[in-house]
Design a protein around this motif. Structure first.
Motif, PDB file in Angstrom:
ATOM      1  N   PRO A 171      -4.491  24.171 -39.599  1.00 40.98           N
ATOM      2  CA  PRO A 171      -4.061  25.564 -39.491  1.00 40.98           C
ATOM      3  C   PRO A 171      -2.534  25.643 -39.495  1.00 40.98           C
ATOM      4  CG  PRO A 171      -4.879  24.773 -37.376  1.00 40.98           C
ATOM      5  CD  PRO A 171      -5.049  23.651 -38.368  1.00 40.98           C
ATOM      6  N   LEU A 172      -1.999  26.613 -40.232  1.00 41.22           N
ATOM      7  CA  LEU A 172      -0.566  26.860 -40.231  1.00 41.22           C
ATOM      8  C   LEU A 172      -0.276  28.040 -39.310  1.00 41.22           C
ATOM      9  CD1 LEU A 172       0.194  26.526 -44.072  1.00 41.22           C
ATOM     10  CD2 LEU A 172       0.016  24.726 -42.346  1.00 41.22           C
ATOM     11  N   SER A 173       0.953  28.138 -38.848  1.00 40.57           N
ATOM     12  CA  SER A 173       1.293  29.195 -37.891  1.00 40.57           C
ATOM     13  C   SER A 173       1.198  30.596 -38.488  1.00 40.57           C
ATOM     14  CB  SER A 173       2.696  28.960 -37.325  1.00 40.57           C
ATOM     15  OG  SER A 173       3.673  29.100 -38.341  1.00 40.57           O
ATOM     16  N   ASN A 174       1.195  30.715 -39.818  1.00 35.00           N
ATOM     17  CA  ASN A 174       1.118  32.016 -40.487  1.00 35.00           C
ATOM     18  C   ASN A 174      -0.322  32.481 -40.717  1.00 35.00           C
ATOM     19  OD1 ASN A 174       0.294  30.338 -42.548  1.00 35.00           O
ATOM     20  ND2 ASN A 174       2.130  30.613 -43.779  1.00 35.00           N
ATOM     21  N   GLY A 175      -1.308  31.732 -40.210  1.00 36.66           N
ATOM     22  CA  GLY A 175      -2.707  32.099 -40.355  1.00 36.66           C
ATOM     23  C   GLY A 175      -3.400  31.457 -41.542  1.00 36.66           C
ATOM     24  N   VAL A 176      -2.652  30.778 -42.386  1.00 39.61           N
ATOM     25  CA  VAL A 176      -3.209  30.078 -43.538  1.00 39.61           C
ATOM     26  C   VAL A 176      -3.855  28.788 -43.044  1.00 39.61           C
ATOM     27  CG1 VAL A 176      -2.617  28.914 -45.710  1.00 39.61           C
ATOM     28  CG2 VAL A 176      -1.534  31.091 -45.115  1.00 39.61           C
ATOM     29  N   LEU A 177      -4.919  28.364 -43.712  1.00 38.06           N
ATOM     30  CA  LEU A 177      -5.611  27.142 -43.348  1.00 38.06           C
ATOM     31  C   LEU A 177      -5.559  26.184 -44.536  1.00 38.06           C
ATOM     32  CD1 LEU A 177      -7.371  25.688 -41.230  1.00 38.06           C
ATOM     33  CD2 LEU A 177      -9.357  26.814 -42.252  1.00 38.06           C
ATOM     34  N   GLY A 178      -5.010  24.989 -44.317  1.00 38.97           N
ATOM     35  CA  GLY A 178      -4.984  23.952 -45.333  1.00 38.97           C
ATOM     36  C   GLY A 178      -6.240  23.102 -45.206  1.00 38.97           C
TER      37      GLY A 178
END
Length: 185
Positions: A171-178
């Motif tokens: 999970p990235l802090s901007n809500g995107v999920l890698g």
């Protein structure tokens, strides 16, 4: 033999329109790391033309860009880039090469010649390569958006379901999920 990894931005409803993702330093850093991990890029003609129309100018400093964007552009400039196309054979952007002839044979040769792996970022080309069962891994940045329009991931379909094993989820802090998946054995 290197792995062929398909990577793309995708929304929760499957949209792969490059205008719909979250573009910030964090997402660019994720893609920069992924590009660093691979020895070459592979695109279709349409994606190549989209990229060549912008990124070389950023790398040359002709476009004002934040540091993360400029870093991506400089690394992309140096990276080996292969373009699968039956309609164009001249690719003047630095380190760009035409991948012609039989697609399956050409991609096998490219994978053999690139032990660090090949990163593909073209949706329609990835669909064709998946039909040929050439994609080994999938690295998606899933954006927390529902956009309700296309183009969508694999919109022209596949002949059968692909079973995948989850390798990692970041999970990235901007809500995107890698997400990192590998084709199941």
């Amino acid at each position: 033999m290197g792995l062929l990894t398909f990577s793309i931005n995708v929304t929760l409803d499957g949209c792969v329109d490059h205008h719909e993702g979250i573009v910030d330093d964090e997402t660019h850093a994720w893609f920069t790391r992924l590009m660093d991990e691979n020895g070459a890029m592979l695109w279709g003609r349409v994606t190549y033309e989209l990229m060549e129309g912008y990124w070389p100018a950023v790398a040359r400093g002709e476009v004002d860009a934040p540091p993360a964007i400029r870093e991506w552009a400089l690394k992309l400039e140096a990276k080996q880039k292969y373009v699968a196309s039956s309609t164009r054979s001249d690719f003047p952007w630095t380190n760009s090469h035409h991948l012609g002839g039989d697609l399956q044979a050409s991609v096998h040769e490219l994978k053999d010649a690139t032990p660090e792996g090949v990163l593909i970022g073209s949706g329609s080309l990835a669909t064709e390569l998946d039909r040929l069962e050439l994609i080994d891994e999938y690295r998606f940045l899933v954006h927390p958006r529902i956009v309700g329009h296309g183009p969508t991931l694999y919109q022209s379909g596949l002949p059968s379901t692909r079973r995948l094993d989850l390798i990692s989820a970041q999970p990235l802090s901007n809500g995107v999920l890698g997400l990192h998946y590998r084709r199941a054995g």
